[in-house]
Design an enzyme around this catalytic site. Structure first.
Site, PDB file in Angstrom:
ATOM      1  N   CYS A 276       0.790  -1.243   0.000  1.00 20.07           N
ATOM      2  CA  CYS A 276       0.000   0.000   0.000  1.00 20.07           C
ATOM      3  C   CYS A 276       0.811   1.277   0.000  1.00 20.07           C
ATOM      4  CB  CYS A 276      -0.916   0.006   1.214  1.00 20.07           C
ATOM      5  SG  CYS A 276      -2.144  -1.268   1.121  1.00 20.07           S
TER       6      CYS A 276
HETATM    7  N1  LIG Z   1      -2.371  -6.306   1.940  1.00 24.83           N
HETATM    8  C1  LIG Z   1      -2.768  -5.230   2.579  1.00 24.83           C
HETATM    9  O1  LIG Z   1      -2.405  -5.070   3.738  1.00 24.83           O
HETATM   10  C2  LIG Z   1      -3.656  -4.200   1.938  1.00 24.83           C
HETATM   11  C3  LIG Z   1      -4.051  -3.129   2.753  1.00 24.83           C
HETATM   12  C4  LIG Z   1      -4.883  -2.158   2.210  1.00 24.83           C
HETATM   13  C5  LIG Z   1      -5.294  -2.232   0.887  1.00 24.83           C
HETATM   14  N2  LIG Z   1      -4.898  -3.281   0.100  1.00 24.83           N
HETATM   15  C6  LIG Z   1      -5.420  -3.304  -1.259  1.00 24.83           C
HETATM   16  O2  LIG Z   1      -6.233  -4.449  -1.474  1.00 24.83           O
HETATM   17  C7  LIG Z   1      -6.075  -4.905  -2.815  1.00 24.83           C
HETATM   18  C8  LIG Z   1      -5.676  -6.370  -2.816  1.00 24.83           C
HETATM   19  O3  LIG Z   1      -4.432  -6.506  -2.139  1.00 24.83           O
HETATM   20  P1  LIG Z   1      -3.949  -7.850  -1.489  1.00 24.83           P
HETATM   21  O4  LIG Z   1      -2.919  -7.459  -0.498  1.00 24.83           O
HETATM   22  O5  LIG Z   1      -5.092  -8.684  -1.035  1.00 24.83           O
HETATM   23  O6  LIG Z   1      -3.254  -8.541  -2.758  1.00 24.83           O
HETATM   24  P2  LIG Z   1      -2.802 -10.068  -2.919  1.00 24.83           P
HETATM   25  O7  LIG Z   1      -1.791 -10.081  -3.992  1.00 24.83           O
HETATM   26  O8  LIG Z   1      -2.504 -10.677  -1.596  1.00 24.83           O
HETATM   27  O9  LIG Z   1      -4.117 -10.768  -3.433  1.00 24.83           O
HETATM   28  C9  LIG Z   1      -4.683 -10.530  -4.659  1.00 24.83           C
HETATM   29  C10 LIG Z   1      -5.237 -11.850  -5.187  1.00 24.83           C
HETATM   30  O10 LIG Z   1      -5.925 -11.593  -6.384  1.00 24.83           O
HETATM   31  C11 LIG Z   1      -5.684 -12.647  -7.270  1.00 24.83           C
HETATM   32  N3  LIG Z   1      -5.972 -12.212  -8.611  1.00 24.83           N
HETATM   33  C12 LIG Z   1      -5.194 -11.508  -9.452  1.00 24.83           C
HETATM   34  N4  LIG Z   1      -5.844 -11.303 -10.614  1.00 24.83           N
HETATM   35  C13 LIG Z   1      -7.051 -11.873 -10.485  1.00 24.83           C
HETATM   36  C14 LIG Z   1      -8.169 -11.989 -11.344  1.00 24.83           C
HETATM   37  N5  LIG Z   1      -8.168 -11.447 -12.565  1.00 24.83           N
HETATM   38  N6  LIG Z   1      -9.228 -12.661 -10.891  1.00 24.83           N
HETATM   39  C15 LIG Z   1      -9.232 -13.214  -9.662  1.00 24.83           C
HETATM   40  N7  LIG Z   1      -8.217 -13.126  -8.804  1.00 24.83           N
HETATM   41  C16 LIG Z   1      -7.137 -12.461  -9.211  1.00 24.83           C
HETATM   42  C17 LIG Z   1      -4.250 -13.029  -7.004  1.00 24.83           C
HETATM   43  O11 LIG Z   1      -3.975 -14.359  -7.425  1.00 24.83           O
HETATM   44  C18 LIG Z   1      -4.172 -12.869  -5.486  1.00 24.83           C
HETATM   45  O12 LIG Z   1      -4.481 -14.074  -4.824  1.00 24.83           O
HETATM   46  C19 LIG Z   1      -5.062  -3.973  -3.460  1.00 24.83           C
HETATM   47  O13 LIG Z   1      -5.720  -2.965  -4.148  1.00 24.83           O
HETATM   48  C20 LIG Z   1      -4.327  -3.375  -2.276  1.00 24.83           C
HETATM   49  O14 LIG Z   1      -3.815  -2.100  -2.574  1.00 24.83           O
HETATM   50  C21 LIG Z   1      -4.077  -4.260   0.622  1.00 24.83           C
END
Ligand SMILES: NC(=O)c1ccc[n+]([C@@H]2O[C@H](COP(=O)([O-])OP(=O)(O)OC[C@H]3O[C@@H](n4cnc5c(N)ncnc54)[C@H](O)[C@@H]3O)[C@@H](O)[C@H]2O)c1
Length: 442
Positions: A276
Site C-alpha cells: 500500500c
Molecule cells: N495487503 C494489505 O495489507 C492491503 C491493505 C490495504 C489495501 N490493500 C489493497 O487491497 C487490494 C488487494 O491486495 P492484497 O494485499 O489482497 O493482494 P494479494 O496479492 O494478496 O491478493 C490478490 C489476489 O488476487 C488474485 N488475482 C489476481 N488477478 C485476479 C483476477 N483477474 N481474478 C481473480 N483473482 C485475481 C491473485 O492471485 C491474489 O491471490 C489492493 O488494491 C491493495 O492495494 C491491501
C-alpha cells in the site's frame, strides 16, 4: 425498480440467504470471505491462482496471520468454498473485488486487474446483483471505469444492479485490529448502492460508515496512505538531519511521544514496503495530473522514502571503511526480507533493493528471514537466495550484518556472539546488551 433490487437484497442480508462472491483471495480477500462466512453467509472465494483455491478447499490457510482453523471451520460448515470457475459469479447476489492494484514500470497506476475482473463480472451480470470494489485506487475508478464496463451489456444502476466502493483497511499481523473490528467506509455510485453495500458489511463487521459517494470512499483510503507516506518521509529526513548533528532520532521520537496530544510517532527505516504505502499515493498523483494539479507532498515523500536504501548502503560503506575494508568483496548478511516485523509479506520490501545495491557494489550477500526461508520472485526482484539459519553459526563469518526488518527472532543477543559489525536501520540493537558487536545506526 431500483427499490425492488435494494429491498430484495436487504431481505437476503437479513436472513443471510444472500450468496457472496469475493474475487481475489489474497491478504485482503481471504479475511473478507472469512468474516462473511463467519456471519452466516455462503461465500465463494474466487481466484485465478489454483494453488490458493485448492488450499481453501482443503481447509488450509496460506497467509501466516490467518489461522488455518478459521478456514477449516468455515469450509467444514460449508460456508466457504474456493473456485477458479468464474461462471459461478452468476449465482452470487453480492460480489466483492479484492484484486491487486500495482504500479507499472513508470510508477503509473495499473488498473488492469480491476478491468479484467470487472469484465469477468460483466459477462455474467444479471439483474439484482451488488458489486463492490475494495482494491485501492484513485478517485473516479468506480464511476468512470467499473460502471461503464458493467453497464455495457445494457443493464443499469440502480434499476438492475448496484455498485459501490469500500476501501480495504487490513493491517496484516495487527493483533488488535482485524477485518471485523476495523470500521468500514462505504460509498456507492447512488444512494441505493451505498445503503445495500453498507447493509452487507454491517452484517459482518462491527462498524460501517456510509459516505455520500464512491469518490469520497476512494479518496479517504488514499488520504490514509498518503498521511503515512508523508510522515514516514518526514521522520526519515529528520533521521538523516539529526545523524549529521550527532543526535539520536530514536531518542528524540521517544521524547516527543510523551506529549499526550497533537503528536503521533512515526519511525524511520530502510525505505517503504508492503502493497500500500509505497504505491497508493502515486495513484492520486497520476489522477491529479488529469486536473492540472501537481501533488508535491506525495512526490517529495516518494523521493525521500525511495532514497532510503541508498542511505543504508552509504552507512555500510562508511562503517566498513572505518575498519579499512571495502564493500567490494565484503561478506554482508541482511536481516529480514519482510517489509515489516513479524510477518511473511515481502512485497515491495526495501530489503530486496538493499541486497541488489550491495551486490551491484561487489559485496557477497546473504540474508536471514525465519518467515521467508526462500526468497520469492517478485515483480521487480528475483534474488534467487535461501535464508541462512537464524543461529549464531548462521550469523558467523560476515564482515557486516545489516538490520532491515526488526523480527522478534533477531532480538536474541546470543545470535551476535560471532558478529563484529551491525548496521541497524530499525534500532533493533538498542534493546540488546551493550557488550556485543559495534553498532552503527542507519
Ligand atoms: N495487503 C494489505 O495489507 C492491503 C491493505 C490495504 C489495501 N490493500 C489493497 O487491497 C487490494 C488487494 O491486495 P492484497 O494485499 O489482497 O493482494 P494479494 O496479492 O494478496 O491478493 C490478490 C489476489 O488476487 C488474485 N488475482 C489476481 N488477478 C485476479 C483476477 N483477474 N481474478 C481473480 N483473482 C485475481 C491473485 O492471485 C491474489 O491471490 C489492493 O488494491 C491493495 O492495494 C491491501
Amino acid at each position: 425498480m431500483g427499490s425492488s433490487v435494494s429491498s430484495r437484497l436487504l431481505a437476503k442480508v437479513a436472513d443471510r440467504s444472500a450468496r457472496i462472491g469475493v474475487i481475489g483471495q489474497g491478504y485482503v480477500g481471504l479475511p473478507l470471505a472469512l468474516v462473511f462466512a463467519e456471519s452466516g453467509f455462503q461465500v465463494t472465494g474466487f481466484d485465478v491462482d489454483a494453488t490458493k483455491i485448492d488450499a481453501i478447499n482443503r481447509g488450509q490457510s496460506y497467509i501466516r496471520h490467518i489461522g488455518p482453523e478459521r478456514v477449516a471451520k468455515a469450509v467444514a460448515a460449508k460456508k466457504l468454498a474456493g473456485s477458479t470457475d468464474f461462471d459461478q459469479l452468476a449465482g452470487c447476489d453480492a460480489i466483492f473485488i479484492c484484486v491487486p492494484t500495482p504500479l507499472g514500470m513508470h510508477r503509473e497506476p495499473d488498473n488492469s486487474y480491476i478491468h479484467r475482473t470487472t469484465e469477468q463480472i460483466a459477462a455474467r451480470l444479471r439483474a439484482g446483483q451488488l458489486v463492490v470494489l475494495e482494491s485501492t485506487t484513485y478517485p473516479g475508478t468506480t464511476n468512470e471505469e467499473v460502471l461503464p464496463i458493467l453497464a455495457a451489456k445494457g443493464l443499469g444502476t440502480p434499476g438492475d444492479f448496484l455498485l459501490a466502493f469500500s476501501p480495504e483497511r487490513e493491517d496484516p499481523g495487527n493483533p488488535q485490529f482485524s477485518t471485523r473490528n476495523t470500521p468500514k467506509l462505504v460509498g456507492g455510485v447512488n444512494p441505493e448502492s451505498t445503503e445495500v453495500a453498507a447493509a452487507f458489511y454491517a452484517a459482518a463487521v462491527e462498524r460501517v460508515i456510509p459516505l455520500s459517494n464512491a469518490r469520497v470512499a476512494e479518496s479517504a483510503k488514499l488520504l490514509e496512505n498518503i498521511f503515512r507516506s508523508v510522515n514516514i518521509a518526514l521522520v526519515n529526513e529528520l533521521k538523516m538531519t539529526f545523524d549529521r548533528m550527532g543526535i539520536d532520532v530514536w531518542e528524540v521520537i521517544e521524547a516527543a511521544k510523551s506529549k499526550p496530544f497533537g503528536f503521533m510517532p512515526f519511525y524511520p527505516g530502510p525505505g517503504l514496503g508492503g502493497h500500500c504505502i509505497p504505491l497508493d499515493p502515486f495513484y492520486l498523483s497520476w489522477k491529479a495530473a488529469e486536473y492540472g494539479v501537481w501533488t508535491r507532498f506525495i512526490e517529495l515523500a516518494g523521493d525521500i522514502n525511495t532514497s532510503m536504501p541508498h542511505y543504508v548502503i552509504n552507512k555500510v560503506i562508511e562503517a566498513l571503511n572505518d575498519e579499512s575494508k571495502a564493500l567490494k568483496g565484503s561478506r554482508v548478511l541482511v536481516l529480514g526480507l519482510a517489509y515489516k516485523a513479524d510477518i511473511d509479506d515481502d512485497r515491495e520490501s526495501p530489503s530486496y533493493e538493499i541486497i541488489e545495491l550491495l551486490q551491484a557494489r561487489g559485496a557477497i550477500v546473504s540474508y536471514c528471514d525465519p518467515h521467508l526461508p526462500v526468497a520469492r520472485k517478485g515483480r521487480r526482484h528475483d534474488i534467487g537466495m535461501r535464508s541462512v539459519p537464524c543461529t549464531p553459526e548462521g550469523f558467523a563469518g560476515f564482515d557486516a550484518v545489516v538490520v532491515s526488518t526488526a523480527h522478534k527472532e533477531f532480538k536474541n543477543p546470543a545470535l551476535y556472539g560471532r558478529v563484529s559489525l551491525v548496521i541497524d536501520s530499525r534500532n533493533l540493537m538498542a534493546g540488546l546488551p551493550k557488550a556485543g558487536p559495534r553498532v552503527v545506526k542507519a
